[in-house]
Design a protein around this motif. Structure first.
Motif, short mmCIF file in Angstrom:
data_model
loop_
_atom_site.label_atom_id
_atom_site.label_comp_id
_atom_site.label_asym_id
_atom_site.label_seq_id
_atom_site.Cartn_x
_atom_site.Cartn_y
_atom_site.Cartn_z
N MET A 1 5.55 71.25 51.41
CA MET A 1 5.72 71.22 52.63
C MET A 1 6.80 71.35 52.52
O MET A 1 6.17 70.51 52.61
CB MET A 1 5.40 69.67 52.44
CG MET A 1 5.25 68.27 52.96
SD MET A 1 4.81 66.57 53.12
CE MET A 1 4.33 65.65 53.22
N GLY B 1 1.66 73.75 54.46
CA GLY B 1 2.19 72.86 53.46
C GLY B 1 3.18 73.58 52.57
O GLY B 1 3.67 74.67 52.89
N ILE C 1 -2.86 73.44 55.85
CA ILE C 1 -3.46 72.29 55.18
C ILE C 1 -4.58 71.73 56.05
O ILE C 1 -4.63 71.97 57.25
CB ILE C 1 -2.42 71.22 54.84
CG1 ILE C 1 -1.63 70.79 56.09
CG2 ILE C 1 -1.45 71.74 53.78
CD1 ILE C 1 -0.62 69.68 55.83
N ALA D 1 -0.21 65.58 49.73
CA ALA D 1 1.11 65.89 49.18
C ALA D 1 1.26 65.10 47.88
O ALA D 1 0.88 63.93 47.81
CB ALA D 1 2.20 65.51 50.17
N ASP E 1 0.70 70.15 49.18
CA ASP E 1 1.95 69.86 49.85
C ASP E 1 2.81 68.97 48.96
O ASP E 1 2.32 68.43 47.95
CB ASP E 1 1.69 69.18 51.20
CG ASP E 1 2.77 69.45 52.22
OD1 ASP E 1 3.78 70.08 51.87
OD2 ASP E 1 2.61 69.04 53.39
#
Length: 344
Positions: free
Chosen positions: A1, A249, A255, A262, A292
């Motif tokens: 991200m 992301g 996402i 993440a 991410d």
């Protein structure tokens, strides 16, 4: 991200440098050892996996991705082509949640909408830039055409920066989307941890909503608390993403709520399926995909679960701070190739 994330993405697409794993506990598991594996919706996980699979460039991943979209039995697909690997010590595991905020805003500055969402200034791309305090209390960025929009709430803007992406509902009812565009190079400092250090709250009391409420109740000390975090995130406007899709992301793909996480790409390769076992108020056992990254997401057993968009998702994400275990699914040959020699 994309700025700081780009380096992480490039490293992750080579699927985690061996140096990062040199002294890291590494253990191969069986699917029978994954609690709840047989009860999951593997088809939903496969859909999320297919979103970023085409961007994996290593030969073993390319061969898997070439047939992934042809599978009729998702569970069999994962079991046939992947090996579960426990990386690191699950006693260190921490699961948090994140979401896509939705803020109120305007394309023009008004008395109500006066807090700017900035694009990254060119000079910020060359190392450490102005701190949050300097950006917010000087005119360094004013009048340069860097404003994407103005919003009505500085606290929500602060948390938009923590999330890294969000939606802005404009005064005419239209919606724009913003994504991570870079940062000022300063280290992220947790304002929640600072409140604990000051003795305002205990560690178990702190959540995003608690922090927001405290800042709003303290019109002088509140903004100063937020400036404790020198890190400042800039944004870019995203105009080529279907509103029905999730935010992008770190792999520059949408996402999926509940299926994207993440991770720290130094240990967990971006694009890899990851089995998570979250021991929280609402236990969560499911197959997700590492799609991410985040500045606060560091370590082998650290994951941030994408919950969704809006206030409801935000409240749920803010309550999530749970132990558990995460197990990475790697292509079979790669999983055994990474195995330390003394475990062979």
């Amino acid at each position: 991200m994309i700025g700081a994330r780009l380096a992480a993405v490039l490293a992750a697409l080579t699927l985690a440098g061996s140096g990062a794993w040199a002294e890291t506990p590494y253990r191969i598991l069986s699917y029978a050892q994954l609690s709840g594996w047989d009860k999951d919706d593997h088809a939903a996980a496969l859909d999320a996996f297919l979103e970023t699979c085409p961007d994996l460039t290593a030969p073993d991943w390319r061969s898997i991705c070439s047939i992934a979209g042809q599978q009729t039995n998702a569970r069999t697909f994962f079991e046939l082509f992947f090996t579960p690997v426990l990386i690191g010590d699950p006693d260190d595991a921490l699961f948090t949640g994140y979401f896509e905020p939705e803020l109120r805003g305007s394309r023009s500055r008004t008395d109500m909408y006066r807090y700017p969402i900035y694009r990254m200034p060119p000079e910020a791309r060359h190392g450490t830039y102005l701190s949050r305090r300097e950006i917010e209390t000087t005119d360094a960025l004013t009048g340069r055409g860097l404003e994407i929009a103005w919003v009505d709430d500085p606290v929500e803007l602060f948390f938009l920066q923590i999330q890294g992406s969000g939606r802005i509902r404009l005064t005419d009812g239209t919606m724009i989307r913003v994504g991570y565009g870079g940062k000022n190079g300063h280290e992220y400092r947790s304002v929640g941890r600072e409140l604990v250090r000051r003795g305002v709250y205990s560690v178990h009391q702190v959540s995003a909503q608690v922090i927001k409420n405290w800042v709003r109740r303290n019109p002088i000390d509140g903004p100063e608390l937020l400036r404790h975090n020198d890190s400042y995130v800039f944004f870019r406007e995203i105009d080529d993403l279907n509103p029905s899709e999730g935010p992008r992301g770190a792999m520059n793909r949408s996402i999926t709520p509940g299926r994207s996480i993440a991770v720290d790409p130094e240990f967990t390769p971006l694009g890899a399926p990851v089995w998570i076992e979250v021991r929280g108020e609402v236990p969560l056992r499911r197959l997700t995909v590492a799609q991410d990254t985040g500045s606060a997401i560091k370590g082998t057993q650290r994951a941030d679960v994408f919950i969704g968009t809006g206030d409801k998702a935000g409240r749920r994400a803010g309550r999530m701070k749970d132990p558990g275990r995460m197990v990475v699914l790697l292509p079979i040959q790669r999983a055994y190739a990474q195995l330390p020699e003394d475990n062979l």
